[in-house]
Scaffold this active site. Structure first.
Site, PDB file in Angstrom:
ATOM      1  N   HIS A  77      -5.215  -9.649  -1.304  1.00  0.00           N
ATOM      2  CA  HIS A  77      -5.218  -9.954   0.388  1.00  0.00           C
ATOM      3  C   HIS A  77      -6.080 -10.909   0.578  1.00  0.00           C
ATOM      4  O   HIS A  77      -7.218 -11.040  -0.169  1.00  0.00           O
ATOM      5  CB  HIS A  77      -5.552  -8.689   1.149  1.00  0.00           C
ATOM      6  CG  HIS A  77      -4.448  -7.625   0.791  1.00  0.00           C
ATOM      7  ND1 HIS A  77      -4.765  -6.776  -0.003  1.00  0.00           N
ATOM      8  CD2 HIS A  77      -3.465  -7.044   1.579  1.00  0.00           C
ATOM      9  CE1 HIS A  77      -3.821  -5.733   0.011  1.00  0.00           C
ATOM     10  NE2 HIS A  77      -2.891  -6.055   0.909  1.00  0.00           N
TER      11      HIS A  77
ATOM     12  N   TYR B 194      -8.313 -10.732   2.823  1.00  0.00           N
ATOM     13  CA  TYR B 194      -9.832 -10.186   3.129  1.00  0.00           C
ATOM     14  C   TYR B 194     -10.622  -9.766   1.880  1.00  0.00           C
ATOM     15  O   TYR B 194     -11.828  -9.252   2.135  1.00  0.00           O
ATOM     16  CB  TYR B 194      -9.624  -8.825   4.289  1.00  0.00           C
ATOM     17  CG  TYR B 194      -8.600  -7.786   3.491  1.00  0.00           C
ATOM     18  CD1 TYR B 194      -9.184  -7.083   2.518  1.00  0.00           C
ATOM     19  CD2 TYR B 194      -7.336  -7.562   3.973  1.00  0.00           C
ATOM     20  CE1 TYR B 194      -8.351  -5.913   2.191  1.00  0.00           C
ATOM     21  CE2 TYR B 194      -6.582  -6.624   3.601  1.00  0.00           C
ATOM     22  CZ  TYR B 194      -7.098  -5.930   2.634  1.00  0.00           C
ATOM     23  OH  TYR B 194      -6.335  -4.483   1.884  1.00  0.00           O
ATOM     24  N   GLU B 195      -9.776  -9.663   0.821  1.00  0.00           N
ATOM     25  CA  GLU B 195     -10.615  -9.542  -0.275  1.00  0.00           C
ATOM     26  C   GLU B 195     -11.562 -10.711  -0.770  1.00  0.00           C
ATOM     27  O   GLU B 195     -12.382 -10.472  -1.660  1.00  0.00           O
ATOM     28  CB  GLU B 195      -9.842  -9.181  -1.453  1.00  0.00           C
ATOM     29  CG  GLU B 195      -9.129  -7.618  -1.138  1.00  0.00           C
ATOM     30  CD  GLU B 195      -8.074  -7.135  -2.176  1.00  0.00           C
ATOM     31  OE1 GLU B 195      -8.548  -6.836  -3.367  1.00  0.00           O
ATOM     32  OE2 GLU B 195      -6.966  -7.302  -1.947  1.00  0.00           O
TER      33      GLU B 195
ATOM     34  N   HIS C 224      -3.214   0.628  -4.661  1.00  0.00           N
ATOM     35  CA  HIS C 224      -2.715  -0.543  -5.352  1.00  0.00           C
ATOM     36  C   HIS C 224      -3.212  -0.457  -6.813  1.00  0.00           C
ATOM     37  O   HIS C 224      -4.173  -0.630  -7.080  1.00  0.00           O
ATOM     38  CB  HIS C 224      -3.266  -1.917  -4.764  1.00  0.00           C
ATOM     39  CG  HIS C 224      -2.920  -2.330  -3.097  1.00  0.00           C
ATOM     40  ND1 HIS C 224      -1.903  -3.004  -2.865  1.00  0.00           N
ATOM     41  CD2 HIS C 224      -3.553  -1.903  -1.892  1.00  0.00           C
ATOM     42  CE1 HIS C 224      -1.707  -3.175  -1.549  1.00  0.00           C
ATOM     43  NE2 HIS C 224      -2.806  -2.457  -1.032  1.00  0.00           N
TER      44      HIS C 224
ATOM     45  N   MET D 205      -1.712  -7.138   7.392  1.00  0.00           N
ATOM     46  CA  MET D 205      -2.549  -8.183   6.547  1.00  0.00           C
ATOM     47  C   MET D 205      -2.034  -9.019   5.288  1.00  0.00           C
ATOM     48  O   MET D 205      -2.801  -9.108   4.351  1.00  0.00           O
ATOM     49  CB  MET D 205      -4.155  -7.574   6.361  1.00  0.00           C
ATOM     50  CG  MET D 205      -4.418  -6.676   7.193  1.00  0.00           C
ATOM     51  SD  MET D 205      -5.736  -5.780   7.076  1.00  0.00           S
ATOM     52  CE  MET D 205      -6.261  -4.559   8.318  1.00  0.00           C
ATOM     53  N   SER D 206      -0.841  -8.799   5.287  1.00  0.00           N
ATOM     54  CA  SER D 206      -0.093  -9.410   3.860  1.00  0.00           C
ATOM     55  C   SER D 206       1.111 -10.116   4.220  1.00  0.00           C
ATOM     56  O   SER D 206       1.290 -10.672   5.375  1.00  0.00           O
ATOM     57  CB  SER D 206      -0.147  -8.420   3.036  1.00  0.00           C
ATOM     58  OG  SER D 206       0.962  -7.547   3.267  1.00  0.00           O
TER      59      SER D 206
ATOM     60  N   ALA E 298       2.634  -2.099   4.163  1.00  0.00           N
ATOM     61  CA  ALA E 298       2.493  -1.321   5.236  1.00  0.00           C
ATOM     62  C   ALA E 298       1.972  -2.012   6.633  1.00  0.00           C
ATOM     63  O   ALA E 298       1.367  -3.113   6.329  1.00  0.00           O
ATOM     64  CB  ALA E 298       1.375  -0.233   4.779  1.00  0.00           C
TER      65      ALA E 298
ATOM     66  N   ASN F 245       1.656   3.618  11.146  1.00  0.00           N
ATOM     67  CA  ASN F 245       0.688   4.082  12.234  1.00  0.00           C
ATOM     68  C   ASN F 245       1.117   3.186  13.456  1.00  0.00           C
ATOM     69  O   ASN F 245       1.717   2.187  13.384  1.00  0.00           O
ATOM     70  CB  ASN F 245      -0.730   4.046  11.938  1.00  0.00           C
ATOM     71  CG  ASN F 245      -1.236   2.535  11.660  1.00  0.00           C
ATOM     72  OD1 ASN F 245      -0.787   1.939  10.507  1.00  0.00           O
ATOM     73  ND2 ASN F 245      -1.677   1.694  12.710  1.00  0.00           N
TER      74      ASN F 245
ATOM     75  N   HIS G 271      -7.341   3.902   6.673  1.00  0.00           N
ATOM     76  CA  HIS G 271      -6.453   3.777   5.781  1.00  0.00           C
ATOM     77  C   HIS G 271      -5.918   5.055   4.981  1.00  0.00           C
ATOM     78  O   HIS G 271      -4.798   4.838   4.461  1.00  0.00           O
ATOM     79  CB  HIS G 271      -7.309   2.960   4.723  1.00  0.00           C
ATOM     80  CG  HIS G 271      -6.663   2.707   3.311  1.00  0.00           C
ATOM     81  ND1 HIS G 271      -5.609   1.578   3.202  1.00  0.00           N
ATOM     82  CD2 HIS G 271      -7.036   2.746   2.065  1.00  0.00           C
ATOM     83  CE1 HIS G 271      -5.168   1.426   2.114  1.00  0.00           C
ATOM     84  NE2 HIS G 271      -5.911   2.106   1.289  1.00  0.00           N
TER      85      HIS G 271
ATOM     86  N   SER H  84       0.654  -1.093   0.090  1.00  0.00           N
ATOM     87  CA  SER H  84      -0.197   0.096   0.165  1.00  0.00           C
ATOM     88  C   SER H  84       0.785   1.166   0.094  1.00  0.00           C
ATOM     89  O   SER H  84       1.629   1.685   0.800  1.00  0.00           O
ATOM     90  CB  SER H  84      -0.793  -0.207   1.125  1.00  0.00           C
ATOM     91  OG  SER H  84      -1.814  -0.838   1.408  1.00  0.00           O
TER      92      SER H  84
END
Ligand code: HPA
Length: 287
Positions: A90, A92-93, A68, A218-219, A120, A242, A254, A37
């Site tokens: 990802h 979550y998609e 992306h 998440m990746s 990220a 963050n 995001h 990201s």
């Protein structure tokens, strides 16, 4: 689109690689990069670039997350031919872990024996300011799917891959040397992969701190697993965009993630430039 768990993965990987190879005029990538990201800009600076939309590659999953681009870029940097993914998919998609990690397999099938995987991430160490770069020393997998679940295809790799050197120590040494030479502050730590798409709860963040993780995202983990499966070596770099949930008490967004990634873009890209060149100079990838 989901890659079946029974069979055909090997064929899908090679069909996608053949399609990409046909566009490269005989150039074989030595280094693969997966740019997370807000970090995809590095690939825009590759020389003699060939750009291929993920949608044009058979079997390649498409990303829909803002920040992306969803494009493969093959080109030169620091004396190396690189294949870079601008954006990734990802779990979550809705894709399964085999599908999420298929592009990493394609980069390796194209010839990249070293992958530089970036993301990220939220910082679990309260002292790390947003914008900190972290070299991944190791990971903890908290995802609810595994890219090697199901029958193993021995043509791709062994049933029980070793993960001891997944983040190759000799390549981590290269990254640390480059950071030092370029005056780029670089932390090192453990990345934990969480399913998302919600950011963690503050209670989860406390748990992750206690289990020994330094950054959460998440990746990355599915791709590193398939690289280990195929015998490719990985470098992992997190941009801490963050402080993880609950550390400051402020809500996460995001926008904050992409803003921080954009802010450190110059430093991040300089690190990648230096690492790619150093891998060639030190003979870690074939010339
Ligand atoms: N948690 C999980 N994934 C992330 C974060 C986070 O705080 N920041 C960027 N990606």
């Amino acid at each position: 689109m989901t890659v079946g768990t029974e069979s055909g993965l090997y064929e899908r990987v090679h069909a996608a690689a053949d399609h990409v190879r046909a566009r490269l005029g005989g150039r074989a990538p030595q280094i693969g990069l997966i740019l997370g990201s807000g970090l995809g800009g590095w690939a825009d600076r590759l020389g003699d670039a060939v750009r291929i939309d993920y949608g044009d590659i058979p079997g390649f999953p498409r990303s829909h997350v803002t920040g992306h681009a969803g494009r493969l870029v093959v080109g030169t940097s620091g004396g190396a031919t690189c294949v870079a993914m601008q954006g990734r998919v990802h779990l979550y998609e809705g894709h399964d872990a085999r599908t999420v990690s298929l592009p990493a397999r394609v980069l390796i099938a194209l010839g990249a024996r070293v992958l530089i995987i970036t993301n990220a991430a939220g910082g679990l160490r309260p002292e790390w300011a947003p914008g900190t770069l972290m070299l991944i020393r190791d990971h903890i997998d908290m995802l609810r799917d595994h890219p090697l679940r199901g029958p193993n295809d021995d043509r791709l790799g062994p049933r029980f891959p070793d993960m001891t050197r997944a983040y190759a120590p000799e390549l981590r040494a290269v990254v640390k040397d480059v950071a030092r030479a370029r005056g780029i502050a670089l932390e090192e730590g453990v990345y934990v992969a969480m399913p998302g798409p919600t950011y963690e709860t503050p209670a989860e963040v406390q748990m992750l701190q206690r289990v020994g993780a330094d950054a959460t995202g998440m990746s990355t983990v599915p791709e590193v697993i398939v690289a280990a499966h195929m015998g490719a070596r990985c470098i992992g770099i997190s941009c801490i965009t963050n402080k993880a949930a609950g550390i400051t008490g402020e809500p996460l967004s995001h926008e904050e993630v992409t803003e921080t990634a954009t802010r450190v873009r110059g430093e991040f890209e300089s690190l990648l430039d230096g690492v790619v060149a150093a891998l060639v100079e030190r003979g870690e990838v074939r010339a």
